[in-house]
Scaffold this active site. Structure first.
Site, PDB file in Angstrom:
ATOM      1  N   GLY A  33      -7.921   4.181   3.610  1.00 27.10           N
ATOM      2  CA  GLY A  33      -7.865   2.940   4.369  1.00 27.10           C
ATOM      3  C   GLY A  33      -6.665   2.127   3.967  1.00 27.10           C
ATOM      4  CD  GLU A  34      -2.309   0.004   5.545  1.00 22.31           C
ATOM      5  OE1 GLU A  34      -1.286  -0.408   5.000  1.00 22.31           O
ATOM      6  OE2 GLU A  34      -2.414   1.137   6.050  1.00 22.31           O
ATOM      7  N   GLY A  35      -5.544  -1.498   2.501  1.00 22.56           N
ATOM      8  CA  GLY A  35      -5.925  -2.762   1.890  1.00 22.56           C
ATOM      9  C   GLY A  35      -4.904  -3.818   2.231  1.00 22.56           C
ATOM     10  CG  PHE A  72      -1.292  -6.780  -1.559  1.00 20.68           C
ATOM     11  CD1 PHE A  72      -0.299  -7.561  -1.021  1.00 20.68           C
ATOM     12  CD2 PHE A  72      -2.388  -7.389  -2.146  1.00 20.68           C
ATOM     13  CE1 PHE A  72      -0.380  -8.940  -1.068  1.00 20.68           C
ATOM     14  CE2 PHE A  72      -2.468  -8.763  -2.195  1.00 20.68           C
ATOM     15  CZ  PHE A  72      -1.476  -9.542  -1.656  1.00 20.68           C
ATOM     16  N   GLY A  73      -1.452  -2.562   0.793  1.00 17.94           N
ATOM     17  CA  GLY A  73      -0.951  -1.207   0.921  1.00 17.94           C
ATOM     18  C   GLY A  73      -2.079  -0.222   1.106  1.00 17.94           C
ATOM     19  N   PRO A  74      -1.734   1.025   1.404  1.00 15.76           N
ATOM     20  CG  PRO A  74      -0.581   3.020   1.718  1.00 15.76           C
ATOM     21  CD  PRO A  74      -0.376   1.556   1.494  1.00 15.76           C
ATOM     22  CB  VAL A  75      -6.844   2.736  -0.562  1.00 15.69           C
ATOM     23  CG1 VAL A  75      -7.684   3.310  -1.692  1.00 15.69           C
ATOM     24  CG2 VAL A  75      -6.587   1.267  -0.792  1.00 15.69           C
ATOM     25  CE  LYS A  80      -4.319  -2.842  -4.126  1.00 12.08           C
ATOM     26  NZ  LYS A  80      -5.224  -3.938  -4.393  1.00 12.08           N
ATOM     27  CG  ASP A 117      -9.078 -11.167  -0.295  1.00 14.49           C
ATOM     28  OD1 ASP A 117      -9.601 -11.725   0.691  1.00 14.49           O
ATOM     29  OD2 ASP A 117      -8.304 -10.202  -0.197  1.00 14.49           O
TER      30      ASP A 117
END
Ligand SMILES: *[C@@H]1O[C@H](CO)[C@@H](O)[C@H](O)[C@H]1NC(C)=O
Ligand SMILES: *[C@@H]1O[C@H](CO)[C@@H](O)[C@H](O)[C@H]1NC(C)=O
Ligand SMILES: *[C@@H]1O[C@H](CO)[C@@H](O)[C@H](O)[C@H]1NC(C)=O
Ligand SMILES: *[C@@H]1O[C@H](CO)[C@@H](O)[C@H](O)[C@H]1NC(C)=O
Ligand SMILES: *[C@@H]1O[C@H](CO)[C@@H](O)[C@H](O)[C@H]1NC(C)=O
Ligand SMILES: *[C@@H]1O[C@H](CO)[C@@H](O)[C@H](O)[C@H]1NC(C)=O
Ligand SMILES: *[C@@H]1O[C@H](CO)[C@@H](O)[C@H](O)[C@H]1NC(C)=O
Ligand SMILES: *[C@@H]1O[C@H](CO)[C@@H](O)[C@H](O)[C@H]1NC(C)=O
Ligand SMILES: *[C@@H]1O[C@H](CO)[C@@H](O)[C@H](O)[C@H]1NC(C)=O
Ligand SMILES: *[C@@H]1O[C@H](CO)[C@@H](O)[C@H](O)[C@H]1NC(C)=O
Ligand SMILES: *[C@@H]1O[C@H](CO)[C@@H](O)[C@H](O)[C@H]1NC(C)=O
Ligand SMILES: *[C@@H]1O[C@H](CO)[C@@H](O)[C@H](O)[C@H]1NC(C)=O
Length: 787
Positions: free
Chosen positions: A475-477, A479-482, A496, A593
């Site tokens: 997935g996409e967090g 601050f960047g993809p995981v 991450k 968050d």
């Protein structure tokens, strides 16, 4: 068809709710001077119990408390105010000027439940959702009387069985006189009259069943604890009692019927009326008493024994193990008994005092029941002691061996560790604000509970993720993809990869590494290590097979996998994780968050909070702080934070409240919900709450489960407390945890929550940085506030 049925059930539930309190918290209170008249009823806050006049058992005009559901009245009734004296139909329940709670009939007292002593005008009585009817002073909150202190034939979670040593009052259950007549009958269940360490059922004052004393884990006591109830034993100078709590918040009660059978909702637990079943463990026949003291119990031992014959009553057929126990108890010299046929537990053999039973390695193995506290028993103990010592020795030598191996390994790894340390120290270095930095350093010196961070090479991670292939992308967090990866020699991991263009620079990176390395709690995701190589910054976490909460919660095909029990477990887990962050982690951490996509789920669906990139450290002095960098996720941000940049632990409480409402409703806070009325989820929840229709908020997939929505309604209540507009009104996370775990805790009414309609959000001019492939819900926004 199923849908239709569901609608009907939902409709009925709603109807039930409407018939009940039009809004929760009303109609559960009897105010001083008021009269509860014949046919009138009180409802507990969520309508779980009713109090009023009942014609239970066909004998009219008792005042009682019963479950507000569709079982037969005999099954539902949990308490009677006047079980041994009837009142007349023209009676009413009232609290008079002196604060007395009583049943009156044409102005004369016919039954006094609590007698007040002096004129007062600040007393009221409330029917709680636990089934307790509590009379207390309004001004001081001091409790004057409660129905839980006067149990009849039902034990509800929260009630006590025992004795108040100061007043001499005893709490016990008494059976009905017959199936129809609720008056006090022949059996009493409570503390032993002359001892304080066991529960007994008495028949006309004689022991009929005994639990065995509490500090021997007797099998009959276990009957009670196997019943989905756990019994806690409390004994101090003021009181001695057993209290029970139910493992399951389902309808639960323990009751004794007119035959002396003790039952939970799902069936008998103790039944001394049948001669055969295992249920009669602990039943005491009267003739056993002369040469036996009541604290004698048998311990079951399986082992190798000399084949020394005992006295065999009957080898083949009709004697069960229980009959055999009775034979042994009836024979004053008996010290042990066993079945002659191990497989079907028939036949009976008993042994009398004297030498004869000894263990050897050879010969036969069988189960024999030994009397506790006896000559034979001491031998048995010796046998166990030897075994324990042998096992202990093995364990110790094993530990020594491992220790030695570890020591060698340590030396080899020493070099590598030194390097690691340097890097970690560097990570704790200059880009962190100085106060935080000091704190970190101090903790380093303590060197306590720091877990080993591994430094990975970029190559190894690249291999593990198949060169960051799209199949491995989870997935996409913010601050960047995981990515998901598998180390060649080790477990699965989650990686991450901070994108270069992301807002997360070195500061956030260090922040996250330091934080997560220090934070250790079952409800926080564990950082295994990291990797820095030129521009690449990677964080390596333990892998969570069930992805994140939003993956299930907001997907109509998967949400049924989240049963109410699972959801509640998730709610509690998140709350525990936050309590740890806010209170126990030594660093005060505010996550900032919290959202559904940041709650990861392990294989057992236990929640783990992740993504600490924006977490903020607080020294112990600062309770609140202004920040000029507002980061967070739209829909989860508290108003004071979104608008003024005020961060405090209440910021997370707000987000938690939103999350709670999402978990219960299965809907996103910022997705539109009601076509005519584009309120946010919070607004919608508040509206339903005020209209007394909170039930409608609950995810229909939960309502399909047969369980009552009581707990869910309470969670909505807690959720609304968390999202209140004023930060000071919101509870702290430890408060939330106790509200969740303690059903009897009375909750205050929520005030108007802060909710943004979509239009207000636009007015705020909130700007969004929207990564690709991302649902609106998981967008993390970053606002630079001009100040
Ligand atoms: C009570 O209601 C439940 C569902 O609402 C239903 O499944 C059950 O059969 C009902 N029991 C009785 C005795 O009517
Ligand atoms: C209240 O108590 C006083 C004195 O104990 C008594 O005289 C009076 O009758 C009581 N009032 C009622 C309504 O019972
Ligand atoms: C209200 O309660 C307080 C103590 O809680 C008591 O002192 C006072 O007398 C009560 N008020 C009246 C009018 O009796
Ligand atoms: C049960 O409780 C009642 C009321 O406190 C008491 O009078 C009675 O003696 C108790 N019985 C036993 C066996 O403890
Ligand atoms: C209760 O005891 C009385 C007197 O011993 C007896 O007549 C009656 O049958 C008993 N009731 C039950 C339900 O066992
Ligand atoms: C409790 O003690 C009293 C007085 O010694 C005795 O009469 C009674 O039988 C005892 N009760 C039980 C259940 O042992
Ligand atoms: C009874 O069991 C509990 C939990 O299994 C244990 O902690 C306790 O020591 C046991 N008590 C005795 C006397 O064996
Ligand atoms: C305990 O609860 C479980 C799940 O609700 C149920 O299956 C089981 O029958 C219960 N056990 C008893 C003894 O009531
Ligand atoms: C016993 O009661 C006294 C006075 O009510 C109280 O101060 C004390 O703390 C109590 N003891 C325990 C162990 O609860
Ligand atoms: C068991 O009861 C006997 C007499 O009834 C007493 O002497 C003995 O101390 C008791 N043992 C325990 C462990 O309570
Ligand atoms: C139990 O087993 C024994 C020996 O195997 C047999 O003789 C006896 O009939 C069995 N009894 C029952 C009730 O099955
Ligand atoms: C078992 O059977 C024998 C005869 O077969 C009989 O005498 C005895 O009473 C029976 N015992 C029980 C407990 O039924």
């Amino acid at each position: 068809m199923a849908n239709k049925i569901r609608k009907v059930i939902l409709g009925l539930l709603c109807l039930l709710f409407y018939l009940g309190p039009s809004s929760p918290l009303q109609h559960d209170t009897l105010v001083q001077g008021q009269e509860l008249e014949f046919m009138a009823e009180l409802y507990s806050a969520y309508g779980r119990f009713k109090l009023g006049f009942t014609n239970v058992g066909g004998s009219p005009f008792h005042i009682g408390i019963w479950y507000n559901d569709n079982r037969s009245l005999e099954d539902r009734i949990v308490w009677l105010a006047n079980r041994d004296s009837l009142v007349f139909s023209a009676s009413s329940l009232t609290i008079d000027d002196n604060g007395s709670l009583k049943i009156t009939n044409f102005g004369s007292d016919s039954f006094v439940l609590y007698s007040g002593h002096e004129a007062s005008d600040n007393v009221s009585a409330v029917l709680l959702d636990t089934g307790n009817f509590v009379l207390s002073e309004i001004s001081s909150g001091r409790q004057l009387w409660q129905s839980f202190d006067y149990p009849t034939h039902v034990l509800l979670p929260g009630m006590k069985l025992g004795v108040d040593r100061k007043t001499g009052q005893r709490w016990n259950l008494t059976s009905w006189r017959s199936q129809e007549v609720p008056d006090s009958g022949n059996f009493t269940f409570g503390l032993h009259p002359n001892r304080t360490d066991q529960l007994v059922i008495l028949l006309h004052g004689d022991i009929y069943w005994t639990s065995g004393y509490v500090n021997v884990n007797s099998s009959s006591f276990r009957l009670l604890t196997n019943s989905n109830y756990s019994f806690d034993y409390t004994s101090n100078e003021n009181e001695t009692y057993f209290s029970c709590s139910a493992a399951d918040a389902d309808y639960t009660k323990l009751s004794i019927n007119y035959l002396g059978v003790l039952s939970a909702d799902k069936g008998a637990i103790v039944d001394c009326t049948s001669a055969s079943s295992y249920l009669n463990e602990g039943c005491v026949a009267k003739e056993n008493l002369p040469c036996r003291s009541l604290n004698e119990t048998f311990s079951r031992v399986f082992g190798s024994w000399h084949d020394i014959d005992g006295f065999k009553f009957n080898e083949g057929d009709n004697l069960t193990l229980m009959d055999c126990k009775a034979k042994c108890l009836n024979n004053c010299s008996c010290v042990a008994y066993a079945s002659t046929n191990e497989e079907n537990q028939t036949g009976c053999e008993i042994w009398s005092t004297g030498p004869g039973i000894a263990s050897t390695d050879a010969s036969m193995r069988r189960t024999i029941y030994f009397l506790v506290k006896n000559v034979a028993n001491r031998r048995v103990n010796k046998w166990w002691i030897w075994l324990i010592m042998a096992v202990g020795a093995i364990i110790i030598s094993l530990l020594c061996f491992l220790g030695n191996a570890k020591w060698k390994k340590c030396r080899v790894e020493g070099e590598r560790k030194k390097k690691q340390k340097l890097l970690i120290q560097e990570i704790g270095g200059n880009a962190i604000p100085s106060t935080v930095h000091d704190k970190v350093k101090k903790q380093n010196k303590d060197g306590q509970a720091r877990h080993e961070l591994q430094i990975f090479s970029f190559e190894s991670i690249s291999v593990a993720t198949n060169n960051f292939s799209t199949e491995n992308k989870l997935g996409e967090g913010g601050f960047g993809p995981v990515y998901k990866g598998k180390l060649s020699d080790g477990p699965e991991i989650a990686i991450k990869r901070l994108s270069r263009s992301s807002g997360q620079g070195l500061v956030e990176f260090k922040n996250e590494v330091i934080l997560v390395a220090k934070l250790q709690h079952t409800n926080l995701v564990r950082l295994l290590g990291f990797c820095i190589q030129e521009e690449e910054k990677l964080l390596i976490y333990e892998f969570m097979p069930n992805k994140s909460l939003d993956f299930f919660l907001f997907d109509s095909t998967k949400k049924h996998l989240l049963s109410w029990r699972t959801r509640f477990n998730i709610i509690e887990g998140i709350a525990q994780g936050l309590v740890y962050l806010h209170k126990y982690s030594r660093l005060r951490v505010i996550h900032r968050d919290l959202k559904a996509s940041n709650i990861l789920l392990d294989e057992e669906m236990n929640p783990k909070i992740s993504d600490f990139g924006m977490a903020k450290l607080f020294g112990s002095k600062g309770l609140e702080e202004n920040t000029n960098r507002i980061v967070g996720t739209y829909g989860y941000m508290s108003p004071e934070y979104a608008m003024n940049g005020v961060v405090s632990i209440k910021t997370d409480v707000f987000s938690f409240g939103v999350l709670l409402l999402e978990i219960i409703s299965g809907k996103k806070n910022n997705s539109r919900y009601h076509f005519e009325d584009p309120l946010s989820l919070i607004g919608y929840a508040w509206q339903l709450w005020n209209e007394g229709k909170s039930l409608e908020l609950i995810d229909p997939t939960i309502l399909e489960e047969s369980r009552p929505p009581f707990e869910a309604l309470r969670c909505i209540h807690i959720g609304l407390l968390c999202v209140q507009d004023q930060a000071k009104d919101r509870p702290t996370m430890p408060d939330v945890v106790s509200m969740l775990s303690n059903e009897t805790l009375k909750l205050s009414s929520p005030k108007q929550p802060a909710f943004f309609t979509n239009t207000i959000a636009e007015d705020l001019g909130v700007s969004e940085i929207k990564p690709k492939n991302c649902s609106i819900n998981s967008v993390t926004i970053s606002v630079m506030e001009a100040r």
